[in-house]
Motif scaffolding. Structure first.
Motif, PDB file in Angstrom:
ATOM      1  N   MET A   1      21.381  56.324  43.615  1.00 20.14           N
ATOM      2  CA  MET A   1      21.173  54.892  43.811  1.00 20.14           C
ATOM      3  C   MET A   1      21.890  54.086  42.717  1.00 20.14           C
ATOM      4  O   MET A   1      22.512  53.075  43.000  1.00 20.14           O
ATOM      5  CB  MET A   1      19.660  54.627  43.825  1.00 20.14           C
ATOM      6  CG  MET A   1      19.309  53.231  44.152  1.00 20.14           C
ATOM      7  SD  MET A   1      19.647  52.919  45.874  1.00 20.14           S
ATOM      8  CE  MET A   1      18.680  51.513  46.130  1.00 20.14           C
ATOM      9  N   ARG A   2      21.764  54.560  41.496  1.00 23.29           N
ATOM     10  CA  ARG A   2      22.384  53.852  40.382  1.00 23.29           C
ATOM     11  C   ARG A   2      23.907  53.867  40.497  1.00 23.29           C
ATOM     12  O   ARG A   2      24.572  52.896  40.190  1.00 23.29           O
ATOM     13  CB  ARG A   2      21.953  54.497  39.078  1.00 23.29           C
ATOM     14  CG  ARG A   2      21.850  53.536  37.943  1.00 23.29           C
ATOM     15  CD  ARG A   2      21.358  54.202  36.715  1.00 23.29           C
ATOM     16  NE  ARG A   2      19.908  54.375  36.802  1.00 23.29           N
ATOM     17  CZ  ARG A   2      19.143  54.690  35.798  1.00 23.29           C
ATOM     18  NH1 ARG A   2      19.678  54.917  34.618  1.00 23.29           N
ATOM     19  NH2 ARG A   2      17.855  54.811  35.947  1.00 23.29           N
ATOM     20  N   THR A   3      24.449  54.982  40.956  1.00 19.19           N
ATOM     21  CA  THR A   3      25.896  55.105  41.132  1.00 19.19           C
ATOM     22  C   THR A   3      26.390  54.141  42.202  1.00 19.19           C
ATOM     23  O   THR A   3      27.427  53.498  42.029  1.00 19.19           O
ATOM     24  CB  THR A   3      26.265  56.550  41.517  1.00 19.19           C
ATOM     25  OG1 THR A   3      25.722  57.430  40.535  1.00 19.19           O
ATOM     26  CG2 THR A   3      27.753  56.735  41.584  1.00 19.19           C
ATOM     27  N   ALA A   4      25.648  54.016  43.285  1.00 23.64           N
ATOM     28  CA  ALA A   4      26.033  53.086  44.350  1.00 23.64           C
ATOM     29  C   ALA A   4      26.002  51.649  43.848  1.00 23.64           C
ATOM     30  O   ALA A   4      26.911  50.862  44.144  1.00 23.64           O
ATOM     31  CB  ALA A   4      25.103  53.253  45.545  1.00 23.64           C
ATOM     32  N   ALA A   5      24.990  51.308  43.066  1.00 17.51           N
ATOM     33  CA  ALA A   5      24.893  49.951  42.512  1.00 17.51           C
ATOM     34  C   ALA A   5      26.049  49.692  41.553  1.00 17.51           C
ATOM     35  O   ALA A   5      26.623  48.596  41.545  1.00 17.51           O
ATOM     36  CB  ALA A   5      23.554  49.770  41.805  1.00 17.51           C
ATOM     37  N   ARG A   6      26.399  50.690  40.747  1.00 15.50           N
ATOM     38  CA  ARG A   6      27.510  50.543  39.807  1.00 15.50           C
ATOM     39  C   ARG A   6      28.828  50.356  40.563  1.00 15.50           C
ATOM     40  O   ARG A   6      29.657  49.519  40.197  1.00 15.50           O
ATOM     41  CB  ARG A   6      27.583  51.776  38.907  1.00 15.50           C
ATOM     42  CG  ARG A   6      28.216  51.483  37.577  1.00 15.50           C
ATOM     43  CD  ARG A   6      28.126  52.634  36.589  1.00 15.50           C
ATOM     44  NE  ARG A   6      26.750  53.044  36.374  1.00 15.50           N
ATOM     45  CZ  ARG A   6      26.325  54.303  36.411  1.00 15.50           C
ATOM     46  NH1 ARG A   6      27.171  55.275  36.646  1.00 15.50           N
ATOM     47  NH2 ARG A   6      25.061  54.599  36.207  1.00 15.50           N
ATOM     48  N   ARG A   7      29.010  51.142  41.633  1.00  8.40           N
ATOM     49  CA  ARG A   7      30.223  51.031  42.447  1.00  8.40           C
ATOM     50  C   ARG A   7      30.317  49.654  43.096  1.00  8.40           C
ATOM     51  O   ARG A   7      31.382  49.034  43.123  1.00  8.40           O
ATOM     52  CB  ARG A   7      30.246  52.125  43.510  1.00  8.40           C
ATOM     53  CG  ARG A   7      31.529  52.893  43.500  1.00  8.40           C
ATOM     54  CD  ARG A   7      31.598  53.990  44.522  1.00  8.40           C
ATOM     55  NE  ARG A   7      30.602  55.025  44.228  1.00  8.40           N
ATOM     56  CZ  ARG A   7      29.849  55.621  45.136  1.00  8.40           C
ATOM     57  NH1 ARG A   7      29.979  55.329  46.406  1.00  8.40           N
ATOM     58  NH2 ARG A   7      28.974  56.523  44.802  1.00  8.40           N
ATOM     59  N   LEU A   8      29.185  49.173  43.637  1.00  8.58           N
ATOM     60  CA  LEU A   8      29.163  47.848  44.260  1.00  8.58           C
ATOM     61  C   LEU A   8      29.471  46.768  43.234  1.00  8.58           C
ATOM     62  O   LEU A   8      30.264  45.858  43.495  1.00  8.58           O
ATOM     63  CB  LEU A   8      27.807  47.578  44.909  1.00  8.58           C
ATOM     64  CG  LEU A   8      27.633  46.194  45.531  1.00  8.58           C
ATOM     65  CD1 LEU A   8      28.618  45.989  46.685  1.00  8.58           C
ATOM     66  CD2 LEU A   8      26.208  45.993  46.007  1.00  8.58           C
ATOM     67  N   SER A   9      28.876  46.871  42.062  1.00 10.96           N
ATOM     68  CA  SER A   9      29.111  45.886  41.009  1.00 10.96           C
ATOM     69  C   SER A   9      30.578  45.853  40.602  1.00 10.96           C
ATOM     70  O   SER A   9      31.160  44.789  40.419  1.00 10.96           O
ATOM     71  CB  SER A   9      28.233  46.201  39.804  1.00 10.96           C
ATOM     72  OG  SER A   9      28.443  45.262  38.793  1.00 10.96           O
ATOM     73  N   LYS A  10      31.176  47.034  40.494  1.00 11.18           N
ATOM     74  CA  LYS A  10      32.594  47.100  40.138  1.00 11.18           C
ATOM     75  C   LYS A  10      33.466  46.520  41.250  1.00 11.18           C
ATOM     76  O   LYS A  10      34.418  45.804  41.001  1.00 11.18           O
ATOM     77  CB  LYS A  10      32.996  48.548  39.853  1.00 11.18           C
ATOM     78  CG  LYS A  10      34.392  48.671  39.304  1.00 11.18           C
ATOM     79  CD  LYS A  10      34.719  50.083  38.913  1.00 11.18           C
ATOM     80  CE  LYS A  10      36.129  50.129  38.364  1.00 11.18           C
ATOM     81  NZ  LYS A  10      36.494  51.458  37.928  1.00 11.18           N
ATOM     82  N   ARG A  11      33.111  46.809  42.489  1.00 15.62           N
ATOM     83  CA  ARG A  11      33.862  46.300  43.655  1.00 15.62           C
ATOM     84  C   ARG A  11      33.814  44.781  43.708  1.00 15.62           C
ATOM     85  O   ARG A  11      34.796  44.121  43.997  1.00 15.62           O
ATOM     86  CB  ARG A  11      33.281  46.901  44.933  1.00 15.62           C
ATOM     87  CG  ARG A  11      33.683  46.206  46.217  1.00 15.62           C
ATOM     88  CD  ARG A  11      35.026  46.712  46.710  1.00 15.62           C
ATOM     89  NE  ARG A  11      35.342  46.195  48.008  1.00 15.62           N
ATOM     90  CZ  ARG A  11      36.142  45.150  48.221  1.00 15.62           C
ATOM     91  NH1 ARG A  11      36.674  44.524  47.223  1.00 15.62           N
ATOM     92  NH2 ARG A  11      36.407  44.747  49.444  1.00 15.62           N
ATOM     93  N   LEU A  12      32.629  44.220  43.425  1.00 15.02           N
ATOM     94  CA  LEU A  12      32.463  42.769  43.505  1.00 15.02           C
ATOM     95  C   LEU A  12      33.146  42.055  42.349  1.00 15.02           C
ATOM     96  O   LEU A  12      33.734  40.995  42.537  1.00 15.02           O
ATOM     97  CB  LEU A  12      30.975  42.401  43.507  1.00 15.02           C
ATOM     98  CG  LEU A  12      30.192  42.765  44.746  1.00 15.02           C
ATOM     99  CD1 LEU A  12      28.714  42.497  44.528  1.00 15.02           C
ATOM    100  CD2 LEU A  12      30.704  42.004  45.944  1.00 15.02           C
ATOM    101  N   GLY A  13      33.069  42.579  41.172  1.00 12.90           N
ATOM    102  CA  GLY A  13      33.617  41.901  40.009  1.00 12.90           C
ATOM    103  C   GLY A  13      32.731  40.737  39.598  1.00 12.90           C
ATOM    104  O   GLY A  13      31.665  40.504  40.168  1.00 12.90           O
ATOM    105  N   ARG A  14      33.172  40.015  38.615  1.00 12.31           N
ATOM    106  CA  ARG A  14      32.371  38.912  38.072  1.00 12.31           C
ATOM    107  C   ARG A  14      32.213  37.777  39.074  1.00 12.31           C
ATOM    108  O   ARG A  14      31.123  37.267  39.292  1.00 12.31           O
ATOM    109  CB  ARG A  14      33.025  38.395  36.791  1.00 12.31           C
ATOM    110  CG  ARG A  14      33.029  39.425  35.695  1.00 12.31           C
ATOM    111  CD  ARG A  14      33.975  39.077  34.603  1.00 12.31           C
ATOM    112  NE  ARG A  14      33.569  37.823  33.970  1.00 12.31           N
ATOM    113  CZ  ARG A  14      34.007  37.431  32.809  1.00 12.31           C
ATOM    114  NH1 ARG A  14      34.844  38.153  32.139  1.00 12.31           N
ATOM    115  NH2 ARG A  14      33.616  36.290  32.312  1.00 12.31           N
ATOM    116  N   ARG A  15      33.305  37.369  39.679  1.00 11.69           N
ATOM    117  CA  ARG A  15      33.250  36.256  40.640  1.00 11.69           C
ATOM    118  C   ARG A  15      32.495  36.654  41.898  1.00 11.69           C
ATOM    119  O   ARG A  15      31.719  35.875  42.450  1.00 11.69           O
ATOM    120  CB  ARG A  15      34.673  35.812  41.001  1.00 11.69           C
ATOM    121  CG  ARG A  15      35.415  35.196  39.844  1.00 11.69           C
ATOM    122  CD  ARG A  15      36.904  35.127  40.112  1.00 11.69           C
ATOM    123  NE  ARG A  15      37.253  34.394  41.292  1.00 11.69           N
ATOM    124  CZ  ARG A  15      37.662  33.125  41.324  1.00 11.69           C
ATOM    125  NH1 ARG A  15      37.768  32.465  40.190  1.00 11.69           N
ATOM    126  NH2 ARG A  15      37.974  32.541  42.451  1.00 11.69           N
ATOM    127  N   GLY A  16      32.708  37.879  42.361  1.00 11.98           N
ATOM    128  CA  GLY A  16      32.027  38.355  43.555  1.00 11.98           C
ATOM    129  C   GLY A  16      30.522  38.410  43.384  1.00 11.98           C
ATOM    130  O   GLY A  16      29.768  38.075  44.296  1.00 11.98           O
TER     131      GLY A  16
END
Length: 148
Positions: A1-16
């Motif tokens: 779960m934590r890995t998926a959240a980290r991946r999503l956060s990286k995909r979105l970036g700051r503006r996303g």
């Protein structure tokens, strides 16, 4: 779960991340006006045109555009910021007009709230660079030597 959240956060970036938070918030805010509409005090300018529940769809549609734009590349996400600005600008204007015309003297407070906590924040978030520029050790040493 934590890995998926980290991946999503990286995909979105700051503006996303900002766009996703703003988008979900706007959809929820609009849904609240459909489920249990409050009194339209101060929003008479809007309710002259259509009921408050119809205006709630502005929040929902713009929030959806904002949230979807979170997944676009920087530069292509600008319509998400425009969509995020639209509802608070419309509602803030309605409250400002109600204050100026004397229909709702308390309207100055929601006007200021929309102008600062919504519009100003969204404009600021739209200007945030995706990556913080790195400074080299050489540039840092040069900055330390220069008199301030």
């Amino acid at each position: 779960m934590r890995t998926a959240a980290r991946r999503l956060s990286k995909r979105l970036g700051r503006r996303g991340r900002a766009l996703l938070i703003l988008g979900v918030g706007k959809v929820c805010y609009g849904a609240g006006f459909i489920v249990d509409p409050p009194p339209a005090r101060g929003l008479e300018l809007l309710t002259m045109m259509c009921p408050l529940q119809s205006w709630a769809w502005l929040w929902i549609v713009c929030g959806s555009i904002t949230a979807v734009s979170a997944f676009l590349r920087v530069g292509n996400d600008r319509w998400g910021f425009v969509a995020a600005l639209t509802p608070p600008t419309v509602w803030g204007t309605a409250y400002g007009v109600s204050f100026v015309t004397g229909v709702y003297t308390r309207g100055i407070f929601p006007f200021i709230w929309y102008a600062t906590c919504h519009v100003a924040f969204i404009v600021w978030a739209s200007r945030v660079p995706e990556e913080v520029p790195r400074t080299t050790a050489r540039a840092r040493r040069g900055a330390e030597r220069r008199p301030g």
